[in-house]
Design an enzyme around this catalytic site. Sequence first.
Site, PDB file in Angstrom:
ATOM      1  N   GLY A 197       2.692   0.375   5.948  1.00 20.36           N
ATOM      2  CA  GLY A 197       3.453   1.582   5.616  1.00 20.36           C
ATOM      3  C   GLY A 197       4.955   1.485   5.779  1.00 20.36           C
ATOM      4  O   GLY A 197       5.622   2.504   5.962  1.00 20.36           O
ATOM      5  N   ASN A 241       7.065   0.771   3.426  1.00 23.95           N
ATOM      6  CA  ASN A 241       7.653   1.467   2.266  1.00 23.95           C
ATOM      7  C   ASN A 241       7.522   2.982   2.413  1.00 23.95           C
ATOM      8  O   ASN A 241       8.428   3.719   2.021  1.00 23.95           O
ATOM      9  CB  ASN A 241       6.999   0.979   0.968  1.00 23.95           C
ATOM     10  CG  ASN A 241       7.583  -0.349   0.512  1.00 23.95           C
ATOM     11  OD1 ASN A 241       8.738  -0.414   0.111  1.00 23.95           O
ATOM     12  ND2 ASN A 241       6.795  -1.405   0.619  1.00 23.95           N
ATOM     13  N   MET A 257      -4.268  -0.650  -1.722  1.00 24.45           N
ATOM     14  CA  MET A 257      -4.939  -1.891  -2.132  1.00 24.45           C
ATOM     15  C   MET A 257      -6.134  -1.668  -3.057  1.00 24.45           C
ATOM     16  O   MET A 257      -7.131  -2.373  -2.969  1.00 24.45           O
ATOM     17  CB  MET A 257      -5.377  -2.675  -0.879  1.00 24.45           C
ATOM     18  CG  MET A 257      -4.231  -3.073   0.030  1.00 24.45           C
ATOM     19  SD  MET A 257      -2.969  -4.062  -0.820  1.00 24.45           S
ATOM     20  CE  MET A 257      -3.875  -5.596  -1.007  1.00 24.45           C
ATOM     21  N   LEU A 315      -6.633   1.848  -9.562  1.00 24.19           N
ATOM     22  CA  LEU A 315      -7.041   3.206  -9.947  1.00 24.19           C
ATOM     23  C   LEU A 315      -7.549   3.223 -11.391  1.00 24.19           C
ATOM     24  O   LEU A 315      -7.039   2.497 -12.249  1.00 24.19           O
ATOM     25  CB  LEU A 315      -5.853   4.157  -9.787  1.00 24.19           C
ATOM     26  CG  LEU A 315      -5.388   4.338  -8.339  1.00 24.19           C
ATOM     27  CD1 LEU A 315      -4.037   5.047  -8.301  1.00 24.19           C
ATOM     28  CD2 LEU A 315      -6.414   5.122  -7.524  1.00 24.19           C
ATOM     29  N   ASN A 373       4.208   2.437  -8.675  1.00 19.63           N
ATOM     30  CA  ASN A 373       3.766   1.425  -7.704  1.00 19.63           C
ATOM     31  C   ASN A 373       4.930   0.499  -7.377  1.00 19.63           C
ATOM     32  O   ASN A 373       5.796   0.267  -8.217  1.00 19.63           O
ATOM     33  CB  ASN A 373       2.628   0.606  -8.329  1.00 19.63           C
ATOM     34  CG  ASN A 373       2.121  -0.491  -7.406  1.00 19.63           C
ATOM     35  OD1 ASN A 373       1.848  -0.249  -6.226  1.00 19.63           O
ATOM     36  ND2 ASN A 373       1.983  -1.712  -7.925  1.00 19.63           N
ATOM     37  N   HIS A 375       5.662  -3.432  -6.368  1.00 20.60           N
ATOM     38  CA  HIS A 375       4.993  -4.738  -6.376  1.00 20.60           C
ATOM     39  C   HIS A 375       5.999  -5.820  -5.966  1.00 20.60           C
ATOM     40  O   HIS A 375       7.126  -5.836  -6.476  1.00 20.60           O
ATOM     41  CB  HIS A 375       4.442  -5.025  -7.777  1.00 20.60           C
ATOM     42  CG  HIS A 375       3.676  -6.307  -7.835  1.00 20.60           C
ATOM     43  ND1 HIS A 375       2.421  -6.446  -7.282  1.00 20.60           N
ATOM     44  CD2 HIS A 375       4.013  -7.522  -8.328  1.00 20.60           C
ATOM     45  CE1 HIS A 375       2.007  -7.689  -7.455  1.00 20.60           C
ATOM     46  NE2 HIS A 375       2.957  -8.369  -8.091  1.00 20.60           N
TER      47      HIS A 375
END
Length: 218
Positions: free
Chosen positions: A11, A13, A89, A92, A106, A108
């Site tokens: 967590g 971010n 992780m 969806l 998202n 990445h």
Amino acid sequence: MKIGVLVSGRGSNLQALIDAYQSGKIKGSIALVISDNPQAYALERCKRHHVPYQVVLRKDFSSKRDFERRMIDLLKEREVELVVLAGFMRVLSAEFLNAFPMKVINIHPSLIPAFQGLQAQKQAVEYGAKISGCTVHFVSEELDNGPVIIQACVPLLPEDTEESLSERILKFEHKLLPQAVKWISEGRVKVKDRKVIVEEAIYGTLPVNPQLEDMFQI
Ligand code: GRF
């Protein structure tokens, strides 16, 4: 704008987002954090900063559809308008994405389309790339392949390991994600075909630059 954040682990971010909201750099609020992992350190951060959270376990549902439905319901109950995947992780489904059309983003840890999928930093080190970085993108049905909102690049050094590269990239992640959320919540982000246009952005792609701080509008 109210955002929801989906997490599975550390967590950091999420912490960058919490800090940006608490300091007033982003207007609005983190209405809900959802973790699919009850042990996620991200949950400690929620408790410490009084951010609402829920744990939703895949094993409590007989299908992926029902698991995602529960998350959709929780996010809609809190009137979430933007869903941020910050180290979540799981992939969806289209059904989830259609519940928040072009409102799921998202982060990445590579310059997509390079090194998509798991262990992006390890992939970059093993490939022998000279440059990598991180990307915030809209989530599409194809893994790590949606329209790019913002990217930053970092050099790979000959002595780099997965850990050292991850650490270098992470510093930039913590800048990029709040920047993207701020732009979206200010209504400055438009998507045309697969190109993202940010009104009055200084740069969409941030080069490695000692003046980097000046390029962010956050
Ligand atoms: C980050 O490297 C992010 O890019 C990737 O997963 C990691 C999550 O780290 N998707 P944290 O949980 O935010 O610390």
